[in-house]
Design a protein around this motif. Structure first.
Motif, mmCIF file in Angstrom:
data_model
loop_
_atom_site.group_PDB
_atom_site.id
_atom_site.type_symbol
_atom_site.label_atom_id
_atom_site.label_comp_id
_atom_site.label_asym_id
_atom_site.label_seq_id
_atom_site.Cartn_x
_atom_site.Cartn_y
_atom_site.Cartn_z
ATOM 1 N N VAL A 92 0.843 -1.206 0.000
ATOM 2 C CA VAL A 92 0.000 0.000 0.000
ATOM 3 C C VAL A 92 0.873 1.249 0.000
ATOM 4 O O VAL A 92 0.551 2.252 -0.640
ATOM 5 N N SER A 93 2.006 1.183 0.699
ATOM 6 C CA SER A 93 2.889 2.362 0.782
ATOM 7 C C SER A 93 3.486 2.724 -0.564
ATOM 8 O O SER A 93 3.907 3.873 -0.779
ATOM 9 N N ASP A 94 3.551 1.765 -1.505
ATOM 10 C CA ASP A 94 4.125 2.034 -2.824
ATOM 11 C C ASP A 94 3.079 2.458 -3.854
ATOM 12 O O ASP A 94 3.431 2.813 -4.988
ATOM 13 N N ALA A 95 1.797 2.403 -3.487
ATOM 14 C CA ALA A 95 0.733 2.695 -4.449
ATOM 15 C C ALA A 95 0.776 4.143 -4.904
ATOM 16 O O ALA A 95 0.860 5.066 -4.088
ATOM 17 N N LEU A 96 0.710 4.345 -6.213
ATOM 18 C CA LEU A 96 0.671 5.688 -6.800
ATOM 19 C C LEU A 96 -0.772 6.113 -7.096
ATOM 20 O O LEU A 96 -0.995 7.224 -7.571
ATOM 21 N N PHE A 97 -1.721 5.239 -6.841
ATOM 22 C CA PHE A 97 -3.135 5.540 -7.046
ATOM 23 C C PHE A 97 -3.813 5.670 -5.679
ATOM 24 O O PHE A 97 -3.221 5.360 -4.630
ATOM 25 N N ASP A 98 -5.039 6.137 -5.689
ATOM 26 C CA ASP A 98 -5.803 6.328 -4.459
ATOM 27 C C ASP A 98 -6.264 4.964 -3.954
ATOM 28 O O ASP A 98 -7.192 4.365 -4.508
ATOM 29 N N ALA A 99 -5.597 4.460 -2.903
ATOM 30 C CA ALA A 99 -5.902 3.128 -2.397
ATOM 31 C C ALA A 99 -7.338 3.026 -1.898
ATOM 32 O O ALA A 99 -8.039 2.025 -2.140
ATOM 33 N N GLU A 100 -7.789 4.054 -1.225
ATOM 34 C CA GLU A 100 -9.142 4.007 -0.674
ATOM 35 C C GLU A 100 -10.188 4.026 -1.772
ATOM 36 O O GLU A 100 -11.169 3.272 -1.755
ATOM 37 N N ALA A 101 -9.982 4.882 -2.803
ATOM 38 C CA ALA A 101 -10.950 4.994 -3.893
ATOM 39 C C ALA A 101 -10.935 3.758 -4.788
ATOM 40 O O ALA A 101 -11.913 3.494 -5.495
ATOM 41 N N SER A 102 -9.851 3.000 -4.761
ATOM 42 C CA SER A 102 -9.762 1.822 -5.639
ATOM 43 C C SER A 102 -10.718 0.711 -5.224
ATOM 44 O O SER A 102 -11.085 -0.136 -6.037
ATOM 45 N N GLY A 103 -11.116 0.690 -3.952
ATOM 46 C CA GLY A 103 -11.994 -0.356 -3.464
ATOM 47 C C GLY A 103 -11.312 -1.688 -3.256
ATOM 48 O O GLY A 103 -11.976 -2.684 -2.947
ATOM 49 N N LEU A 104 -10.000 -1.738 -3.415
ATOM 50 C CA LEU A 104 -9.278 -3.002 -3.238
ATOM 51 C C LEU A 104 -9.124 -3.327 -1.754
ATOM 52 O O LEU A 104 -8.930 -2.429 -0.913
ATOM 53 N N LEU A 105 -9.189 -4.609 -1.446
ATOM 54 C CA LEU A 105 -9.061 -5.065 -0.072
ATOM 55 C C LEU A 105 -7.590 -5.009 0.336
ATOM 56 O O LEU A 105 -6.703 -5.470 -0.390
ATOM 57 N N ILE A 106 -7.376 -4.447 1.522
ATOM 58 C CA ILE A 106 -6.016 -4.289 2.035
ATOM 59 C C ILE A 106 -5.799 -5.267 3.178
ATOM 60 O O ILE A 106 -6.615 -5.366 4.093
ATOM 61 N N VAL A 107 -4.690 -6.012 3.106
ATOM 62 C CA VAL A 107 -4.331 -6.969 4.151
ATOM 63 C C VAL A 107 -3.299 -6.307 5.061
ATOM 64 O O VAL A 107 -2.237 -5.871 4.596
ATOM 65 N N GLU A 108 -3.609 -6.238 6.343
ATOM 66 C CA GLU A 108 -2.708 -5.601 7.308
ATOM 67 C C GLU A 108 -2.293 -6.606 8.377
ATOM 68 O O GLU A 108 -3.088 -7.457 8.791
ATOM 69 N N ASP A 109 -1.064 -6.500 8.817
ATOM 70 C CA ASP A 109 -0.537 -7.348 9.884
ATOM 71 C C ASP A 109 -0.878 -6.685 11.225
ATOM 72 O O ASP A 109 -0.482 -5.540 11.480
ATOM 73 N N LEU A 110 -1.600 -7.397 12.078
ATOM 74 C CA LEU A 110 -2.019 -6.835 13.361
ATOM 75 C C LEU A 110 -0.830 -6.462 14.240
ATOM 76 O O LEU A 110 -0.923 -5.575 15.079
ATOM 77 N N TRP A 111 0.303 -7.163 14.060
ATOM 78 C CA TRP A 111 1.480 -6.862 14.867
ATOM 79 C C TRP A 111 2.379 -5.783 14.229
ATOM 80 O O TRP A 111 3.354 -5.367 14.820
ATOM 81 N N GLY A 112 2.040 -5.391 12.997
ATOM 82 C CA GLY A 112 2.795 -4.330 12.338
ATOM 83 C C GLY A 112 4.168 -4.737 11.862
ATOM 84 O O GLY A 112 5.032 -3.886 11.642
ATOM 85 N N ILE A 113 4.403 -6.039 11.703
ATOM 86 C CA ILE A 113 5.721 -6.508 11.256
ATOM 87 C C ILE A 113 5.797 -6.501 9.731
ATOM 88 O O ILE A 113 6.774 -6.016 9.141
ATOM 89 N N THR A 114 4.743 -7.034 9.102
ATOM 90 C CA THR A 114 4.698 -7.080 7.643
ATOM 91 C C THR A 114 3.945 -5.861 7.123
ATOM 92 O O THR A 114 2.854 -5.550 7.617
#
Length: 591
Positions: A245-267
């Motif tokens: 997500v940090s590398d996205a050059l487009f609007d991540a929120e407007a894209s509607g794509l599902l984002i996978v996040e690591d609860l521990w913040g490692i990945t």
């Protein structure tokens, strides 16, 4: 128990520069030397410095340093090559303590602050200093990959291309490219890990190819558990296709794509639908590229997929080239990382432009030759070489019988760095074919004293021994022999021309010495025109040359005569021309 310390603190310091026998190396006090901030080498092994300092104390500095006059501090010199030797002498100046393993008293090795260090002093720019420093580092066995990478990076900053660096350093071009990536993309934290040996070069190379959150993620992985993440495993993480997500050059929120996040913040967070995310990323990159195209500011705008985006693909693009061929290159990876490189050129475009320019230059040269009258064209080099040989021969004959002038010229050559007199034979200009007289001298010495001299090429001679051995052997020779050797070194110096082309005239000093010694008169008495000399002239030039001859020695000329016949008529008049002392301008001692 060790011997008492040799305290040289009261030894007199050098008060002036002292020329070595090579007229290149001088002895400078250590206090006059300064390390250079431009040297890319930063780390020095303490144990190795200690051993070097001990060796210097007992044997002296055996290899000279290369320095330049300090750009801001009068009377000081900046070290370009030899900083290890400089630092080792510094340890001795401070006092190097040797501890007795048997418990006896320690010994202190010390030299005075004015300790004389052999240095070759030469003016140089900052860029030249960096190149010398980096080149010396190439030759070290203990150079680290990161030091090598920083050195390569410095050379690129000086305008050197990877291929040139590879040729100078003896490295493969691919390795040079990898080292450049290491220098530019590793980052501060990963640099520290590599310097401390906590990661290897292969792991560092993968990290250097990444940017942003992905780089931070890889550094965290190897920092916490370096053995669990080999270079291959790290490389797999960078190429598995996940778009962060940090590398996205487009609007991540407007894209509607599902984002996978690591609860521990490692990945780092990434898009679950990799294919859609990559398509949107490519659209965003193309939009930026199109904006560059629409601006009209660049010769080209390329969007190129690449496994790594940090550095250019050197085989297709480079940072150096004509201004009108410069463009923009967008490199993007399957993981979504993108790097925009400005002001680069396509190698193919540069090569095509060079071919067009070379063709235009050849056409222009042909037109210039067609427009230049035959009589105004320059005489071929063959005639000038005949003149050089003639001047060399008569100067040899005069100098070999004039020891006082040889000694004066030697002293002059030692004092004048820009002198026409080249005392060292390896830097003196030479004829294409050595004079028979010089060949005889070389044959004499290499036959009579093979223990001192040897020859690898006809007409040239080098010593088999050096330093004290050579000096002692020379002191055993008689004065006439020494003067003969001095004449050997000087004969091929003063006759020479002041440029690289044979057509360049003799130097001002050569003309003066020729007049003082009578070499110019001797030349007019001995020189005789030959077919070899005349063959370098065209028919109009031969006609013009004949017009400069004495009237009673001019050959009879007829319209339409061939060059061979014209040369033959001039050669028939050679005895008369020699008797009249006629010498063409190409041969004379004149400016």
């Amino acid at each position: 128990m060790t011997e008492p310390a040799h305290d040289l603190t009261h030894a007199p310091a050098p008060t002036a520069l002292r020329l070595s026998p090579t007229a290149e190396v001088v002895q400078l006090p250590w206090t006059a030397l300064r390390r250079s901030d431009l040297n890319p080498r930063r780390a020095f092994d303490d144990k190795a410095l200690f051993e070097l300092a001990t060796d210097i104390y007992h044997k002296g500095v055996l290899q000279n340093l290369v320095v330049r006059p300090h750009p801001t501090e009068a009377g000081a010199y900046e070290v370009a090559a030899g900083e290890r030797r400089y630092r080792a002498v510094g340890l001795l100046v401070e006092g190097l303590e040797l501890v007795d393993d048997q418990g006896g008293p320690s010994d202190v090795l010390r030299v005075p602050e004015g300790y004389a260090v052999p240095c070759r002093v030469q003016p140089m720019t900052d860029s030249q200093l960096v190149e010398i420093a980096v080149t010396e580092n190439f030759q070290r066995e203990d150079v680290t990959p990161l030091e090598e990478a920083d050195g390569f990076s410095r050379l690129v900053g000086l305008g050197m291309k990877p291929g040139e660096i590879a040729a100078r350093s003896g490295r493969d071009v691919r390795l040079v490219e990898q080292r450049l990536t290491l220098a530019s993309g590793l980052g501060k934290e990963a640099r520290k890990l590599l310097t401390e040996g906590r990661i290897n070069v292969a792991q560092a190379q993968v990290i250097a190819q990444t940017t942003g959150e992905l780089k931070k993620h890889l550094v965290r992985l190897v920092k916490d558990n370096p053995r669990a993440y080999s270079a291959d495993q790290l490389r797999k993480l960078t190429t598995e296709g996940r778009l962060l997500v940090s590398d996205a050059l487009f609007d991540a929120e407007a894209s509607g794509l599902l984002i996978v996040e690591d609860l521990w913040g490692i990945t780092p967070a990434y898009f679950r639908d990799t294919h859609k995310a990559q398509a949107l990323q490519l659209e965003a990159i193309e939009a930026q590229a199109q904006a560059d195209r629409d601006s009209g500011a660049w010769a080209f705008v390329d969007v190129v997929p690449s496994e790594y985006v940090q550095n250019l693909p050197w085989r297709e693009y480079e940072h150096y080239g004509p201004e009108n061929l410069r463009g923009v290159l967008y490199l993007h990876s399957s993981s979504g990382q993108m790097k925009r490189h400005e002001r680069v050129v396509r190698k193919a475009d540069v090569q095509a432009a060079q071919k067009v320019q070379q063709a235009a230059e050849r056409t222009q040269a042909a037109q210039n030759r067609a427009q230049t009258p035959p009589e105004d064209r320059p005489v071929k080099d063959a005639a000038h070489r005949v003149g050089q040989e003639a001047r060399a021969r008569v100067l040899w004959g005069q100098l070999v019988n004039d020891p006082q002038r040889c000694l004066a010229l030697t002293v002059q050559g030692l004092f004048e760095t820009a002198s026409e007199v080249k005392v060292r034979v390896d830097v003196a200009p030479s004829l294409s074919i050595p004079l028979p007289e010089v060949v005889a001298v070389v044959d004499h010495w290499t036959t009579e004293r093979p223990d001192l001299f040897q020859s690898h090429k006809e007409g040239t001679m080098v010593s088999r021994v050096s330093g004290p051995k050579l000096h002692a052997a020379l002191m055993e020779l008689c004065t006439d022999d020494l003067l003969g050797l001095l004449a050997y070194h000087l004969h091929d110096s003063l006759h020479h021309w002041s440029g690289t082309a044979p057509s360049v005239r003799p130097g001002e000093l050569a003309v003066y010495v020729a007049a003082q010694t009578g070499a110019d008169v001797r030349l007019s008495q001995e020189w005789e025109v030959t077919e070899e000399f005349l063959s370098a002239y065209t028919i109009p030039q031969l006609t013009a040359l004949a017009a400069t001859m004495p009237r009673d020695a001019q050959p009879g000329l007829a319209p339409g005569v061939s060059k061979k016949e014209l040369m033959g008529r001039i050669v028939e008049m050679a005895p008369r021309l020699k008797a009249a002392g006629w010498v063409p301008d190409v041969v004379t001692f004149s400016r």
